[in-house]
Write an enzyme that holds these catalytic residues in place. Structure first.
Site, PDB file in Angstrom:
ATOM      1  N   LYS A  25       0.830  -1.211   0.000  1.00 21.27           N
ATOM      2  CA  LYS A  25       0.000   0.000   0.000  1.00 21.27           C
ATOM      3  C   LYS A  25       0.868   1.267   0.000  1.00 21.27           C
ATOM      4  O   LYS A  25       0.605   2.201  -0.755  1.00 21.27           O
ATOM      5  CB  LYS A  25      -0.930  -0.036   1.228  1.00 21.27           C
ATOM      6  CG  LYS A  25      -1.872   1.151   1.339  1.00 21.27           C
ATOM      7  CD  LYS A  25      -3.069   0.832   2.212  1.00 21.27           C
ATOM      8  CE  LYS A  25      -2.767   0.832   3.696  1.00 21.27           C
ATOM      9  NZ  LYS A  25      -2.501   2.180   4.244  1.00 21.27           N
ATOM     10  N   ASP A 320       1.448  -1.011  11.853  1.00 21.37           N
ATOM     11  CA  ASP A 320       0.120  -1.431  11.398  1.00 21.37           C
ATOM     12  C   ASP A 320      -0.208  -2.876  11.779  1.00 21.37           C
ATOM     13  O   ASP A 320      -1.313  -3.350  11.505  1.00 21.37           O
ATOM     14  CB  ASP A 320       0.020  -1.277   9.874  1.00 21.37           C
ATOM     15  CG  ASP A 320       0.062   0.195   9.458  1.00 21.37           C
ATOM     16  OD1 ASP A 320      -0.333   1.056  10.265  1.00 21.37           O
ATOM     17  OD2 ASP A 320       0.496   0.476   8.331  1.00 21.37           O
TER      18      ASP A 320
HETATM   19  C1  S3P Z   1       2.451   4.913   6.203  1.00 20.85           C
HETATM   20  C2  S3P Z   1       2.946   5.316   7.418  1.00 20.85           C
HETATM   21  C3  S3P Z   1       2.357   4.905   8.708  1.00 20.85           C
HETATM   22  C4  S3P Z   1       1.407   3.711   8.546  1.00 20.85           C
HETATM   23  C5  S3P Z   1       0.506   3.868   7.357  1.00 20.85           C
HETATM   24  C6  S3P Z   1       1.320   3.990   6.085  1.00 20.85           C
HETATM   25  C7  S3P Z   1       3.110   5.394   4.967  1.00 20.85           C
HETATM   26  O1  S3P Z   1       1.647   5.992   9.252  1.00 20.85           O
HETATM   27  O2  S3P Z   1       0.633   3.546   9.707  1.00 20.85           O
HETATM   28  O3  S3P Z   1      -0.376   2.765   7.227  1.00 20.85           O
HETATM   29  O4  S3P Z   1       2.860   4.812   3.898  1.00 20.85           O
HETATM   30  O5  S3P Z   1       3.892   6.344   5.048  1.00 20.85           O
HETATM   31  P1  S3P Z   1       2.365   7.130  10.165  1.00 20.85           P
HETATM   32  O6  S3P Z   1       3.275   7.904   9.311  1.00 20.85           O
HETATM   33  O7  S3P Z   1       1.222   7.972  10.664  1.00 20.85           O
HETATM   34  O8  S3P Z   1       3.052   6.382  11.255  1.00 20.85           O
END
Ligand code: S3P
Length: 445
Positions: A25, A320
């Site tokens: 993702k 996550d």
């Molecule tokens: C992500 C960073 C994380 C993660 C999210 C995806 C990213 O969030 O929880 O699902 O792709 O940069 P945070 O930056 O808020 O920790």
């Protein structure tokens, strides 16, 4: 809003077979966003076609990029290049995607435009000041709803100031937002992290021809910098693979493979934690795919797990995965202690509260703390006919895909089926989840 889609899972015979992890993702969002900024046509294979990414594709279209699906997982992105992003016609709805909205607001702040961003009920409840604060320091005007929530309008004159910024929390989204705005700033933009976070933005900027300097905890780039289109091969998502991995570990007799999983060290702390609990995981066919990502096929065999104290220093590297780790912990012998995870309270849902409710509602004892939880494992299910987790609950998924999938994995070992009130959100990150779990032999649907 999507209609609620209830679902249920029940005790499964041994799981077996092979699935391929869906596209990552984080990498998928970045491929569309960076491709949308670049000069020329970017080609992407293995893109995750989840609702979050489709929302990001629509957002980049609204800002001027041409984003086209040519085949399943195969996309082209014609970037705006020198023309730059433009003001969209209406509001940009980023759906459920925190990564999408936070990164795109950063990218948008680099151009002379005005754009209003919103999202679904979950996204509108999440804090945006963490990105609006640095964007304001860079000169953007940002008007948000009460408490720094969406909807939020970004107005920029297209000449952001470079900044040297130390985010108060470890967040790859904040780091990425600032770096993307910094692409259009004249001078050096630096982000200093309190803990290292996933580095996909840095890696992908380099692939698009923009060198990113990494010195200790500081990441910086020199702007203005032009991105050159490239090819992105999206590796499999370790955060999605986590569900089949945990299912294979906890359902007695299971022996399965999740293929093509990205092994970026900033993403694999769950597998390390599971190994410390006694998980039998082997990483086979370790290889580097186009674009430089390291991937492997994870061979999972049912294992007797023991509770552990999870290293809080690795929290960002498995941020996550805590809900599904808590599911694994519920059939471990002894307590599993998870601390230093206050950030879970501001994810798609309050994931500490949602995980505690998920487990308690199915007969597992849990202690809740402001920044963590302890799961009192009931011990392994030793045979198909003796489950230790009572189950029988209906879990409120709170617009949170990972809570829905974690609950359905728990149902595979519980004595009574586990239901969820709404599994529609699973599509945001893992549209093939139900098909994949059934391929492995799970009774789920
Ligand atoms: C992500 C960073 C994380 C993660 C999210 C995806 C990213 O969030 O929880 O699902 O792709 O940069 P945070 O930056 O808020 O920790």
């Amino acid at each position: 809003m999507k209609p609620a889609r209830p679902a249920v899972s029940r005790r499964a015979a041994p799981l077996s077979g092979r699935i391929t992890a869906p596209g990552d993702k984080s990498v998928s969002h970045r491929a569309i966003i960076l491709g949308g900024l670049a000069h020329g046509r970017t080609t992407v294979t293995g893109l995750l076609e989840g609702a979050d990414i489709l929302a990001t594709a629509d957002a980049m279209r609204a800002l001027g990029a041409t984003v086209t699906r040519t085949d399943p997982g195969a996309w082209t992105v014609d970037g705006v290049g020198a023309a730059g992003l433009r003001s969209p016609e209406g509001e940009i709805d980023c759906g459920n995607a925190g990564t999408g909205v936070r990164l795109i607001m950063g990218a948008a702040a680099g151009y002379a435009l005005s754009a209003t961003f919103t999202g679904d009920a979950s996204l509108r409840s999440r804090p945006m000041n963490r990105v609006l604060d640095p964007l304001r320091l860079m000169g953007a005007k940002a008007d948000a709803a009460q408490g720094g929530r969406l909807p939020c309008t970004i107005r920029s004159d297209g000449a952001p100031a470079p900044i040297d910024y130390s985010p108060p929390k470890a967040s790859a989204q904040v780091k990425s937002c600032v770096l993307l705005a910094g692409l259009r700033a004249a001078g050096r933009t630096t982000v200093r992290e309190i803990r290292p976070t996933r580095d996909h933005t840095e890696d992908m900027l380099a692939a698009f021809g923009v060198p990113v300097r990494r010195e200790g905890s500081a990441v910086s780039l020199d702007g203005p910098a032009d991105l050159r289109a490239t090819h992105v091969e999206v590796p499999g998502d370790p955060s999605s693979a986590a569900f089949a991995v945990v299912a294979g570990l906890i359902v007695p007799g299971s022996d399965l493979v999740v293929a093509g999983v990205m092994l970026n060290p900033r993403r694999t702390a769950l597998f390390d934690a599971l190994a410390a609990m006694g998980a039998d995981l082997s990483f086979e066919n370790d290889r580097t795919v186009g674009g430089g990502a390291r991937v492997a096929d994870i061979h999972v065999r049912h294992s007797r797990l023991a509770g552990i104290v999870v290293d809080p220093d690795r929290a960002a590297d498995m941020i996550d995965e805590y809900p599904v780790l808590a599911v694994a912990a519920s059939v471990a012998t002894g307590p599993t202690v998870m601390d230093g995870i206050h950030e879970l309270r501001v994810k798609e849902s309050d994931r500490i509260a949602a995980t505690v409710a998920l487990l308690r509602g199915n007969g597992v004892r849990v202690d809740e703390r402001e920044d963590g939880l302890t799961v009192h494992g009931l011990g392994p299910r030793l045979s198909r006919d003796a489950g230790t987790v009572p189950g029988g609950g209906t879990v409120a998924t709170r617009h949170d895909h990972r809570i829905a999938m974690s609950a359905l994995v728990l149902g595979l070992v519980a004595q009574a089926p586990v239901a969820v009130d709404d599994a529609a959100m699973v599509d945001t990150s893992y549209p093939d989840f139900f098909d994949h779990m059934r391929t492995l032999g799970a009774e789920i649907g």
